[in-house]
Scaffold this motif. Structure first.
Motif, PDB file in Angstrom:
ATOM      1  N   UNK A 325      52.307  -0.569   1.656  1.00  0.00           N
ATOM      2  CA  UNK A 325      50.996  -0.031   1.055  1.00  0.00           C
ATOM      3  C   UNK A 325      50.314   1.242   1.902  1.00  0.00           C
ATOM      4  N   UNK A 326      50.318   0.734   3.170  1.00  0.00           N
ATOM      5  CA  UNK A 326      49.536   2.005   4.122  1.00  0.00           C
ATOM      6  C   UNK A 326      50.161   3.115   4.109  1.00  0.00           C
ATOM      7  N   UNK A 327      51.775   3.034   4.100  1.00  0.00           N
ATOM      8  CA  UNK A 327      52.490   4.213   4.178  1.00  0.00           C
ATOM      9  C   UNK A 327      52.235   4.830   2.980  1.00  0.00           C
ATOM     10  N   UNK A 328      52.305   4.311   1.799  1.00  0.00           N
ATOM     11  CA  UNK A 328      52.282   4.818   0.587  1.00  0.00           C
ATOM     12  C   UNK A 328      50.710   5.464   0.552  1.00  0.00           C
ATOM     13  N   UNK A 329      49.570   4.869   0.823  1.00  0.00           N
ATOM     14  CA  UNK A 329      48.193   5.451   0.786  1.00  0.00           C
ATOM     15  C   UNK A 329      48.243   6.928   1.573  1.00  0.00           C
ATOM     16  N   UNK A 330      48.987   6.823   2.957  1.00  0.00           N
ATOM     17  CA  UNK A 330      48.770   7.989   3.744  1.00  0.00           C
ATOM     18  C   UNK A 330      49.696   9.245   2.985  1.00  0.00           C
ATOM     19  N   UNK A 331      51.101   8.816   2.709  1.00  0.00           N
ATOM     20  CA  UNK A 331      51.667   9.802   1.771  1.00  0.00           C
ATOM     21  C   UNK A 331      51.084  10.652   0.680  1.00  0.00           C
ATOM     22  N   UNK A 332      50.449   9.760  -0.085  1.00  0.00           N
ATOM     23  CA  UNK A 332      49.462  10.248  -1.344  1.00  0.00           C
ATOM     24  C   UNK A 332      48.472  11.035  -0.646  1.00  0.00           C
ATOM     25  N   UNK A 333      47.621  10.438  -0.072  1.00  0.00           N
ATOM     26  CA  UNK A 333      46.452  11.383   0.191  1.00  0.00           C
ATOM     27  C   UNK A 333      46.544  12.510   1.082  1.00  0.00           C
ATOM     28  N   UNK A 334      47.706  12.717   1.685  1.00  0.00           N
ATOM     29  CA  UNK A 334      48.143  13.804   2.619  1.00  0.00           C
ATOM     30  C   UNK A 334      48.838  14.901   1.964  1.00  0.00           C
ATOM     31  N   UNK A 335      49.526  14.349   0.747  1.00  0.00           N
ATOM     32  CA  UNK A 335      50.183  15.568   0.064  1.00  0.00           C
ATOM     33  C   UNK A 335      49.369  16.468  -0.847  1.00  0.00           C
ATOM     34  N   UNK A 336      48.084  16.197  -1.047  1.00  0.00           N
ATOM     35  CA  UNK A 336      47.385  17.136  -1.779  1.00  0.00           C
ATOM     36  C   UNK A 336      45.892  17.476  -1.042  1.00  0.00           C
ATOM     37  N   UNK A 337      45.452  18.663  -1.336  1.00  0.00           N
ATOM     38  CA  UNK A 337      44.252  19.405  -0.964  1.00  0.00           C
ATOM     39  C   UNK A 337      42.828  18.460  -1.499  1.00  0.00           C
TER      40      UNK A 337
END
Length: 401
Positions: A325-337
């Motif tokens: 879950x922490x990896x998914x959180x960081x992937x998603x929040x970092x992918x968009x402005x």
């Protein structure tokens, strides 16, 4: 400007997912008591979880869109208040209507679910706004740990409140909300963003471009997060009943037993968040490893007859969830402005809630086919998520456009 993850700010942000997760997890230990007090079937009692999570899942994208337009705090604070009011409505229904309270309690749970839509996913977007780089992954790991800590504490807390009466948990929700709302307004200053510059049409056009370029990664991340939480809450739902019937555990002892796999999840979430930093390549393979661990451990749970080995396998599944879950959180929040982050993280939060909603009734149905069949089915779902992550999450898609 990048902010360091100051303790008061992170404590306040962490309070939001902590409070939100109590909405389901705190009720799990008392579901058998509710079932007996109201004369409900297993399916009807599972709706107390489902009809909290489905309205949240449906409403979250609207909350995310509004947070991009109006600001995060203007959504989180009223949502927390609504969440507390839903708890009051459910509790008063239990007091006033006794065994006839079920429909009104469901209405209160729906109200709570709508309120929950504006809490944890928007707090995750706000953390993404406030922090960048390694501070962002640390902050998001801490938020996921707070979510996990809520799942650890809530079975014990729910069991303790259940010693008073089965509906005491409903009155706890508004008490927990008040300090978080106050700290949110007093301690957190949102970064300025030109939220009104884009028309609504331009906003959704730019959002569509993000999904056009990164649809495989985003949709796979959504699916992995939903599957992980579906399995987690399905297992907890199964354990709540199983611990009483198979091991004669109830009250605080049952709450403590339910907390064991979630404690492993919480600990691994915190460690994963601390280790991630900017290692985008590592994030992808940790998602693959985490979902594979969930699948493998549940396959073992189907085969292990002894109590100790059974709980070891369930705890290993908790570790896999905490890695994922922490990896998914960081992937998603970092992918968009920043200007589109609220809606994208909210869509992710929506599918997470839908996973939570599907877990208890799905596991309830699968239990009718036998416990080994239930665990094998969950293991196959986790294995499919691992394969999707391995092939469809690409490192180059993890950066903002």
């Amino acid at each position: 400007m990048e902010q360091k993850p100051r303790t008061p700010v992170l404590a306040t942000l962490s309070g939001v997912p902590f409070i939100m997760v109590l909405g389901n997890s705190m009720l799990i230990p008392v579901l058998p008591d509710i079932k007996e007090a109201l004369g409900l079937s297993q399916f009807k009692v599972s709706l107390l979880i489902t009809l909290f999570s489905i309205p949240a899942g449906i409403t979250i994208p609207f909350a995310g869109f509004l947070s991009d337009r109006l600001g995060r705090k203007k959504i989180i604070a009223p949502a927390l208040v609504l969440y507390g009011l839903g708890g009051i409505a459910a509790g008063l229904a239990a007091v006033l209507f006794k065994e006839l309270a079920y429909p009104v309690i469901l209405s209160g749970r729906i109200l709570q679910g709508i309120g929950a839509a504006g809490t944890a996913p928007i707090a995750m977007a706000l953390a993404g706004d406030l922090f960048t780089g390694r501070e962002r992954s640390t902050a998001l790991g801490i938020l996921e740990s707070a979510n996990g800590l809520g799942k650890v504490v809530s079975p014990v807390l729910g069991s303790l409140l259940g010693l008073i009466t089965w509906y005491a948990a409903f009155f706890f929700f508004p008490l927990a909300v008040i300090p978080v709302v106050l700290c949110l307004w007093l301690l957190i200053k949102e970064p300025r963003a030109n939220r009104q510059a884009q028309s609504i049409g331009a906003y959704f056009h730019s959002l569509a471009r993000v999904f056009e370029k990164k649809s495989a990664m985003l949709l796979t991340s959504f699916a992995c997060g939903s599957a992980a939480l579906l399995i987690l809450f399905g297992v907890l739902f199964f354990l709540s009943e199983h611990l009483e019937t198979a091991f004669n555990l109830d009250g605080v002892r049952k709450g403590a037993a339910l907390a064991v796999p979630v404690l492993f999840m919480c600990t691994s979430s915190y460690i994963t968040g601390r280790l991630l930093k900017r290692r985008t390549f590592l994030m992808k393979w940790l998602v693959v490893a985490g979902t594979a661990i969930i699948g493998g451990s549940l396959a073992l749970a189907a085969l292990l007859p002894t109590t100790f080995l059974f709980f070891a396998a369930i705890s290993l599944a908790g570790i896999g969830t905490g890695i994922t879950l922490p990896c998914l959180n960081t992937i998603i929040t970092s992918a968009v402005a920043l200007e589109r982050r609220g809606l994208v993280t909210s869509l992710y939060g929506s599918v997470r809630f839908l996973g939570v909603a599907a877990g208890p009734p799905l596991f309830g149905l699968l239990m009718g086919r036998g416990v080994p069949f239930m665990f094998w089915s969950a293991a196959l779902l986790a294995g499919a998520a691992a394969l999707l992550a391995a092939f469809l999450i690409r490192v180059e898609d993890m950066q903002q456009p």
